[in-house]
Design a protein around this motif. Sequence first.
Motif, PDB file in Angstrom:
ATOM      1  N   PRO A   1       0.834  -1.206   0.000  1.00  0.00           N
ATOM      2  CA  PRO A   1       0.000   0.000   0.000  1.00  0.00           C
ATOM      3  C   PRO A   1       0.869   1.257   0.000  1.00  0.00           C
ATOM      4  N   LEU A   2       0.588   2.174  -0.918  1.00  0.00           N
ATOM      5  CA  LEU A   2       1.368   3.414  -1.032  1.00  0.00           C
ATOM      6  C   LEU A   2       0.415   4.601  -1.070  1.00  0.00           C
ATOM      7  N   THR A   3       0.849   5.727  -0.517  1.00  0.00           N
ATOM      8  CA  THR A   3       0.073   6.953  -0.702  1.00  0.00           C
ATOM      9  C   THR A   3       0.305   7.426  -2.131  1.00  0.00           C
ATOM     10  N   MET A   4      -0.555   8.324  -2.594  1.00  0.00           N
ATOM     11  CA  MET A   4      -0.394   8.848  -3.952  1.00  0.00           C
ATOM     12  C   MET A   4       0.986   9.475  -4.111  1.00  0.00           C
ATOM     13  N   SER A   5       1.445  10.227  -3.105  1.00  0.00           N
ATOM     14  CA  SER A   5       2.747  10.884  -3.268  1.00  0.00           C
ATOM     15  C   SER A   5       3.893   9.872  -3.281  1.00  0.00           C
ATOM     16  N   GLU A   6       3.762   8.786  -2.510  1.00  0.00           N
ATOM     17  CA  GLU A   6       4.787   7.735  -2.569  1.00  0.00           C
ATOM     18  C   GLU A   6       4.807   7.075  -3.943  1.00  0.00           C
ATOM     19  N   LEU A   7       3.620   6.853  -4.465  1.00  0.00           N
ATOM     20  CA  LEU A   7       3.512   6.217  -5.780  1.00  0.00           C
ATOM     21  C   LEU A   7       4.134   7.106  -6.860  1.00  0.00           C
ATOM     22  N   ILE A   8       3.871   8.400  -6.756  1.00  0.00           N
ATOM     23  CA  ILE A   8       4.451   9.352  -7.717  1.00  0.00           C
ATOM     24  C   ILE A   8       5.982   9.344  -7.598  1.00  0.00           C
ATOM     25  N   ARG A   9       6.465   9.339  -6.355  1.00  0.00           N
ATOM     26  CA  ARG A   9       7.914   9.342  -6.129  1.00  0.00           C
ATOM     27  C   ARG A   9       8.552   8.077  -6.712  1.00  0.00           C
ATOM     28  N   ARG A  10       7.898   6.947  -6.519  1.00  0.00           N
ATOM     29  CA  ARG A  10       8.486   5.681  -6.957  1.00  0.00           C
ATOM     30  C   ARG A  10       8.436   5.456  -8.459  1.00  0.00           C
ATOM     31  N   THR A  11       7.612   6.207  -9.153  1.00  0.00           N
ATOM     32  CA  THR A  11       7.536   6.008 -10.603  1.00  0.00           C
ATOM     33  C   THR A  11       8.252   7.127 -11.351  1.00  0.00           C
ATOM     34  N   GLN A  12       8.790   8.098 -10.619  1.00  0.00           N
ATOM     35  CA  GLN A  12       9.561   9.163 -11.242  1.00  0.00           C
ATOM     36  C   GLN A  12      10.963   8.645 -11.561  1.00  0.00           C
ATOM     37  N   PRO A  13      11.652   9.202 -12.567  1.00  0.00           N
ATOM     38  CA  PRO A  13      11.179  10.253 -13.473  1.00  0.00           C
ATOM     39  C   PRO A  13      10.472   9.691 -14.710  1.00  0.00           C
ATOM     40  N   ALA A  14      10.313   8.375 -14.767  1.00  0.00           N
ATOM     41  CA  ALA A  14       9.783   7.768 -15.988  1.00  0.00           C
ATOM     42  C   ALA A  14       8.346   8.185 -16.270  1.00  0.00           C
ATOM     43  N   VAL A  15       7.577   8.407 -15.198  1.00  0.00           N
ATOM     44  CA  VAL A  15       6.158   8.724 -15.373  1.00  0.00           C
ATOM     45  C   VAL A  15       5.875  10.078 -14.726  1.00  0.00           C
ATOM     46  N   ASP A  16       5.213  10.960 -15.466  1.00  0.00           N
ATOM     47  CA  ASP A  16       4.905  12.260 -14.871  1.00  0.00           C
ATOM     48  C   ASP A  16       3.664  12.142 -13.983  1.00  0.00           C
TER      49      ASP A  16
END
Length: 143
Positions: free
Chosen positions: A36-51
């Motif tokens: 389980p990840l928060t939205m901000s964790e998910l964004i951090r973990r998929t950067q920089p490949a995904v905006d």
Amino acid sequence: MLIAMNDYFRRELQRRQLKLTPPRRLVFEALQNGGPLTMSELIRRTQPAVDRASVYRTVARFEQIEILHHLIVGGRKVIELTERFTGHHHHLSCVRCGQLQDVHDEPLEAALQRLADTHGFDAHNHVIEVSGVCRACATQAAA
Ligand SMILES: [Zn+2]
Ligand SMILES: [Zn+2]
Ligand SMILES: [Zn+2]
């Protein structure tokens, strides 16, 4: 186990006529590996490949087709793959570091079923969350 999960994910996209784009693959993999990840964790973990916008879009689409869902654990809104991928489970939530641990426990499920049966209750769902201090934090405090 992981391979089977990926196969299922691919088949699910195919069935919906959705392409396996890099954002879709990376969002899925981040959740698969990170729980389980928060939205901000998910964004951090998929950067920089995904905006950021693609993460939001992908999450919304995946929620529609029941690949992931939102839930509140440890007082935080988190995103997790649905039980079709993870299996039925509950969470241990650490009040110190915020870590969420998945736990599967058959005796617990059997006890809940027995409880419902005893009351002639047709149980559809239950929510259980155990909050406290995780092993790592407890060890640190003791040292
Ligand atoms: Zn902890
Ligand atoms: Zn979980
Ligand atoms: Zn349960």
